[in-house]
Design a protein around this motif. Structure first.
Motif: not given
Length: 365
Positions: A84-111
């Motif tokens: 259960e702990a491994a599953k939660n940490r894997a989901l944490n990584i997935e969600n947090r990386l998705a947030i970072i990817d979205n921020k990178i996409a925002l920066l690429n689109r805007n000044d």
């Protein structure tokens, strides 16, 4: 003439357009450069996120293994908790990386005027109180990503030590009431840092307390006397005129060690446990050893109507090596404290005398 005027106007307009276009290009380049740095920082943060979540998982698995070793859960329950702990940490990584990817996409689109909140651990946080049950420290200031969860078991804790009270000397052949030092005006202070370690695995009744302290032992000399060094022999002699005050002080750096014992309360949570001595009776017995790092006599008197302050540093043949016995009895954080130097204060003295202190001690643990 009209043709020349038209030509000049066209040239001015062309030059102006070229200048503006160049400026815009430079601005765009600057913006692109600023966003590029932010994007690189976010990419590095993605690596840190994965490492951080893996470290958290290791801590959780260690806590689960400890509960298994203590017999609080079965092997099957431990395995399920780990999955259960491994599953939660894997989901944490997935969600947090998705947030970072979205921020990178925002920066690429805007000044670079576009505000991107990047509070994924690269900022600083000041926290008083855990706020959550899994935080390691009560007070924390530092990088958000390093605000670690609690360890399952902490056998060693730290605290500041402060003590103050009355100081005097035990003198060979006479009682304390006959001391040449004023009992009410002679005092001591102690300031230090201590570690406390639980000695046994399954009980907190016995603890070892150790650390370092600075001790200031002060004597106010009475009967118009002062300390005199006569060929290396220290004695009290009468001052040739009226003294307003005569004080002597030693400064020591010592390393105390006490065996502390007393009841404590065990606080058990799902993923950690602690022993608390809050409002519990504590007794500490032990001693200290260290070095004298300074001594001074201060005399205040009048000479031909002028007020004189005379400070004499060193030259009193004080023992360089300091050692003694000490103990305390506490209820909570405040203790009755006694310490006694086994070494004489001076190397060569007409009458042997040993420093003794009685006061209160605050252990802020």
């Amino acid at each position: 003439m009209n043709n020349i005027t038209r030509l000049v106007v066209c040239l001015v307009i062309a030059l102006a357009f070229t200048t503006v276009q160049a400026q815009e290009t430079r601005v765009d380049s600057t913006k692109t450069s600023a966003n590029h740095l932010k994007i690189e920082s976010l990419k590095n943060l993605k690596i840190n996120i994965e490492k951080e979540e893996r470290d958290f998982l290791k801590s959780e698995i260690a806590a689960i293994n400890q509960r298994l070793d203590d017999g609080k859960i079965t092997a099957a329950e431990a395995e399920n908790l780990k999955k259960e702990a491994a599953k939660n940490r894997a989901l944490n990584i997935e969600n947090r990386l998705a947030i970072i990817d979205n921020k990178i996409a925002l920066l690429n689109r805007n000044d670079d005027t576009y505000n991107v909140e990047d509070g994924e651990g690269d900022g600083f946080v000041f926290r008083i109180g855990s706020g959550e049950e899994d935080k390691e420290s009560f007070v924390y200031f530092g990088e958000k990503s390093k605000d670690k969860p609690r360890k399952y078991d902490r056998r060693t804790t730290t605290n500041v030590v402060f003590a103050l009270g009355f100081n005097n000397a035990i003198i060979e052949g006479q009682s304390l009431t006959d001391s040449p030092y004023k009992i009410g005006n002679s005092n001591f202070y102690e300031l230090g840092y201590a570690w406390k370690t639980r000695l046994f695995e399954d009980t907190n009744f016995w603890r070892l307390k150790y650390g370092f302290s600075f001790q200031w032992n002060k004597f106010e000399i009475k009967d118009n006397n002062y300390l005199v060094n006569t060929d290396g022999e220290i004695s009290l002699q009468e001052f040739p005129s009226d003294l307003n005050k005569a004080k002597f002080r030693t400064t020591n750096l010592v390393f105390p060690m006490h065996i502390e014992f007393g009841p404590s309360k065990k606080i058990e949570k799902e993923d950690y446990f602690r022993y608390s001595t809050y409002k519990k009776l504590k007794v500490g017995l032990g001693g200290y050893a260290g070095l004298n790092i300074g001594n001074m006599q201060k005399l205040k008197y009048k000479d031909d109507g002028d007020r004189i302050k005379n400070k004499q540093r060193g030259g009193f043949e004080v023992n360089e090596f300091v050692y003694g016995l000490s103990g305390y009895v506490a209820l909570g954080e405040i203790a009755l404290y006694v310490k006694y130097d086994l070494n004489p204060i001076f190397k060569n003295q007409v009458v042997e005398q040993n420093n003794i202190s009685v006061g209160i001690r605050f252990d802020m643990d």
